[in-house]
Design a protein around this motif. Structure first.
Motif: not given
Length: 102
Positions: A80-101
């Motif tokens: 879960a921590q790795d998913i959060a780290r990658v997801s955060g990096r994507l969101a910071a770059g303007g690419w939030p996950l489509a199914d982010f909750e």
């Protein structure tokens, strides 16, 4: 890098304590199966860059996509921590996950 070295040192110390005469050949696979690891910052950046490139091409990125790429990089189930780290990096770059909750 220092964190990675200390982790390696701790693992080696643990192995030496448990196997003072060396690890028997038949135990290597079982030991490797027990050693989960988290992504390095370099791996987080690379996965996020790969996913961002896909997003730029119009591909909708989901948490399942992140999990698969982490699994491929670590040969293990994504934490879960790795998913959060990658997801955060994507969101910071303007690419939030489509199914982010939240």
């Amino acid at each position: 890098m220092p964190d990675e070295i200390s982790i390696v040192n701790r693992v080696v110390s643990w192995l030496r304590a448990g196997y003072p005469s060396g690890v028997p050949q038949q135990d290597y696979v079982a030991l490797l199966g027990l050693l989960r690891r988290k992504l390095t910052e370099t791996e987080v950046h690379q996965i996020a860059a790969d996913l961002s490139m896909q997003a730029e091409l119009g591909v909708e990125i989901t948490s399942g996509d992140v999990e698969r790429m982490i699994g491929d990089a670590t040969l293990d189930t994504a934490s879960a921590q790795d998913i959060a780290r990658v997801s955060g990096r994507l969101a910071a770059g303007g690419w939030p996950l489509a199914d982010f909750e939240v």
